[in-house]
Design a protein around this motif. Structure first.
Motif, PDB file in Angstrom:
ATOM      1  N   VAL A  68     -22.000  94.257  44.023  1.00 46.10           N
ATOM      2  CA  VAL A  68     -20.666  93.343  43.856  1.00 46.10           C
ATOM      3  C   VAL A  68     -21.230  92.266  42.753  1.00 46.10           C
ATOM      4  O   VAL A  68     -22.202  91.630  42.965  1.00 46.10           O
ATOM      5  CB  VAL A  68     -20.431  92.631  45.192  1.00 46.10           C
ATOM      6  N   LEU A  69     -20.338  92.207  41.865  1.00 46.92           N
ATOM      7  CA  LEU A  69     -20.410  91.122  40.868  1.00 46.92           C
ATOM      8  C   LEU A  69     -19.586  89.876  41.411  1.00 46.92           C
ATOM      9  O   LEU A  69     -18.233  89.995  41.343  1.00 46.92           O
ATOM     10  CB  LEU A  69     -20.216  91.235  39.581  1.00 46.92           C
ATOM     11  N   ILE A  70     -20.133  88.738  41.755  1.00 43.36           N
ATOM     12  CA  ILE A  70     -19.434  87.361  42.053  1.00 43.36           C
ATOM     13  C   ILE A  70     -19.021  86.535  40.749  1.00 43.36           C
ATOM     14  O   ILE A  70     -20.000  86.182  40.186  1.00 43.36           O
ATOM     15  CB  ILE A  70     -19.699  86.663  43.314  1.00 43.36           C
ATOM     16  N   VAL A  71     -17.961  86.445  40.091  1.00 47.33           N
ATOM     17  CA  VAL A  71     -17.630  85.594  38.994  1.00 47.33           C
ATOM     18  C   VAL A  71     -16.598  84.618  39.539  1.00 47.33           C
ATOM     19  O   VAL A  71     -15.465  84.808  39.871  1.00 47.33           O
ATOM     20  CB  VAL A  71     -16.903  86.435  37.995  1.00 47.33           C
ATOM     21  N   ASP A  72     -17.181  83.420  39.417  1.00 48.23           N
ATOM     22  CA  ASP A  72     -16.341  82.144  39.713  1.00 48.23           C
ATOM     23  C   ASP A  72     -16.951  80.875  39.003  1.00 48.23           C
ATOM     24  O   ASP A  72     -18.299  80.751  38.948  1.00 48.23           O
ATOM     25  CB  ASP A  72     -16.423  81.785  41.273  1.00 48.23           C
ATOM     26  N   ASP A  73     -16.250  80.101  38.387  1.00 46.14           N
ATOM     27  CA  ASP A  73     -16.616  79.170  37.759  1.00 46.14           C
ATOM     28  C   ASP A  73     -17.051  77.889  38.687  1.00 46.14           C
ATOM     29  O   ASP A  73     -17.587  76.702  38.117  1.00 46.14           O
ATOM     30  CB  ASP A  73     -15.740  78.416  36.540  1.00 46.14           C
ATOM     31  N   VAL A  74     -16.892  78.044  39.963  1.00 48.80           N
ATOM     32  CA  VAL A  74     -17.154  76.780  40.974  1.00 48.80           C
ATOM     33  C   VAL A  74     -18.548  77.308  41.776  1.00 48.80           C
ATOM     34  O   VAL A  74     -18.260  78.517  42.363  1.00 48.80           O
ATOM     35  CB  VAL A  74     -15.867  76.662  41.908  1.00 48.80           C
TER      36      VAL A  74
END
Length: 93
Positions: A68-74
């Motif tokens: 799983v690739l988790i992408v979030d700017d926070v």
């Protein structure tokens, strides 16, 4: 759904609570209304302990090969998602 560690923790705490409650109920000087409340709590604790004992064990690493690739700017949200996926059995790289 509980993790295996959470289930074990709950089982230990409930066992301790049940044991303490049974010892307190042996006291013949407890007022009847207090005894009834303690007995009700004891019955609930035993019921919960029995349900925990019969939970299907969680399969460890059932998502071993999935990624799983988790992408979030926070950053805090990335940590929340990371924790969630680890609880579900995903490995962290």
């Amino acid at each position: 759904m509980f993790t295996p560690i959470e289930v074990k923790f709950l089982q230990i705490e409930l066992k301790n609570f049940i044991s303490r409650s049974q010892k307190r109920l042996e006291d013949t000087q407890i007022k009847e209304d207090k005894r009834e409340i303690m007995e009700t709590k004891l019955i609930a604790a035993v019921s919960i302990a029995n349900k925990l004992d019969h939970l299907t064990p969680v399969q460890e690493n059932i998502h071993k090969e999935a990624r799983v690739l988790i992408v979030d700017d926070v950053e805090s949200m990335r940590k929340v998602h990371r924790h969630y996926f680890m609880e579900c059995g995903f490995n962290w790289l």
